[in-house]
Write a protein that holds these residues in place. Structure first.
Motif, PDB file in Angstrom:
ATOM      1  N   LYS A  20       0.825  -1.209   0.000  1.00  0.00           N
ATOM      2  CA  LYS A  20       0.000   0.000   0.000  1.00  0.00           C
ATOM      3  C   LYS A  20       0.859   1.260   0.000  1.00  0.00           C
ATOM      4  O   LYS A  20       0.578   2.232  -0.718  1.00  0.00           O
ATOM      5  N   GLU A  31      -5.936   4.964 -12.550  1.00  0.00           N
ATOM      6  CA  GLU A  31      -7.023   4.018 -12.308  1.00  0.00           C
ATOM      7  C   GLU A  31      -7.847   3.797 -13.570  1.00  0.00           C
ATOM      8  O   GLU A  31      -8.327   2.682 -13.819  1.00  0.00           O
ATOM      9  N   LYS A  36      -9.780   0.573  -8.992  1.00  0.00           N
ATOM     10  CA  LYS A  36      -9.238   1.510  -8.030  1.00  0.00           C
ATOM     11  C   LYS A  36      -7.836   1.093  -7.571  1.00  0.00           C
ATOM     12  O   LYS A  36      -7.478  -0.089  -7.614  1.00  0.00           O
ATOM     13  N   ASP A  54      -6.774   0.884  -4.651  1.00  0.00           N
ATOM     14  CA  ASP A  54      -6.832   0.005  -3.478  1.00  0.00           C
ATOM     15  C   ASP A  54      -6.768  -1.468  -3.858  1.00  0.00           C
ATOM     16  O   ASP A  54      -6.393  -2.308  -3.029  1.00  0.00           O
TER      17      ASP A  54
END
Length: 310
Positions: free
Chosen positions: A193, A215, A221, A223
């Protein structure tokens, strides 16, 4: 006086010729010495391969070892100039570099070369470098010698990589690339991350590529990015940094959205309501009119404050 001038005119070309011959002879002797040393101490192929793979286990090298760029709807990737230099250094007995052969007004003629002194296999590429570059749609000319030198070095880097990879066995290069990929995906102590966050920050600061643009390219995304997505970001970043591709090759810039007709109509209605409210407020403050109860009370003979049942 005329005799002196004639003598100087005759002697100067001779001196230039002598200096050129001396420089040529010295360079020839240096080349002979390099070839002799290479034959006296030949490379150990297995030892050279081990040194190359050990170098690819370094995180700092692995991060800049692979470039990637789009071409014809497909993706092209390969070893960067930094990895090519490390391979050549550890393979041994190789002479390589970039030389400026001639500098003319507005351009330079340069040569990139790589020469295996053991096998006498040589690759060289001669190219012309314009003393200018394009920025924001305009051509800017270079005059500072340092800027010209850096331009020649940058343009020669890609040719030098091609020359080095032309004399190194292909399986050695492929093994080095795979080892760098393993280093990137397996030997990272920093959480994924945090690495992705640092990558997004670097893209924005150096190339003005936003997280939304990244993205949009990947289709999901940030994440949800995996190690392979992070590796892909590194390849794209190296490609942009080395000048192998441009931002427009990878990302779509967000278009300025025009408000829809419904939005324009709503905005216009809001403006009209605002104007009407201001007008009504002004009228109320300027002339206070009695309400319906007060009018009815006066018509029935009652003054304000009196009730009909009292």
């Amino acid at each position: 006086m005329e005799l002196v001038q004639a003598y100087n005119h005759h002697v100067q070309p001779q001196q230039t010729s002598v200096l050129a011959q001396a420089a040529s002879s010295r360079e020839m002797e240096e080349v002979k010495a390099q070839i002799f040393m290479a034959r006296q101490f030949p490379r150990n192929v297995f030892e050279a391969e081990r040194r190359i793979l050990d170098a690819c286990k370094r995180q700092s090298l692995a991060e800049v070892a692979i470039y990637s760029y789009p071409r014809g709807g497909t993706r092209v990737e390969g070893p960067s100039i930094r990895l090519a230099e490390v391979i050549a250094q550890n393979w041994g007995n190789i002479a390589f570099g970039v030389k400026e052969l001639e500098q003319r007004p507005g351009e330079s003629v340069a040569m990139a070369y790589a020469w295996d002194l053991e096998t006498n296999v040589r690759q060289e590429k001669i190219f012309v470098v314009k003393h200018s570059y394009k920025s924001k749609g305009q051509i800017k000319h270079l005059e500072d010698p340092r800027d010209i030198y850096e331009k020649v070095a940058n343009d020669g880097a890609r040719r030098l990589r091609a020359c080095i990879l032309g004399i190194i066995p292909g399986d050695i290069v492929e093994a080095a690339v795979e080892e760098c990929k393993k280093t990137l995906t397996g030997n990272n102590k920093v959480p994924l991350k945090d690495r992705i966050a640092n990558a997004l920050k670097a893209f924005k600061e150096k190339f003005r590529v936003t997280q939304e643009m990244i993205e949009s390219r990947f289709g999901y995304k940030a994440d949800a990015f995996t190690e392979y997505d992070y590796l892909e970001l590194i390849k794209i970043f190296n490609s942009l940094k080395d000048g192998m591709s441009s931002v427009d090759d990878w990302f779509e810039r967000p278009a300025k959205e025009e408000p829809s007709q419904l939005a324009k109509s709503f905005e216009e209605n809001q403006k009209q309501k605002g104007k009407a409210a201001k007008k009504g407020k002004a009228e109320t403050e300027g002339d206070v009119k009695p309400n319906d109860d007060e009018i009815e009370a006066k018509e029935n003979g009652f003054e304000q404050g009196e009730l009909p049942f009292d």
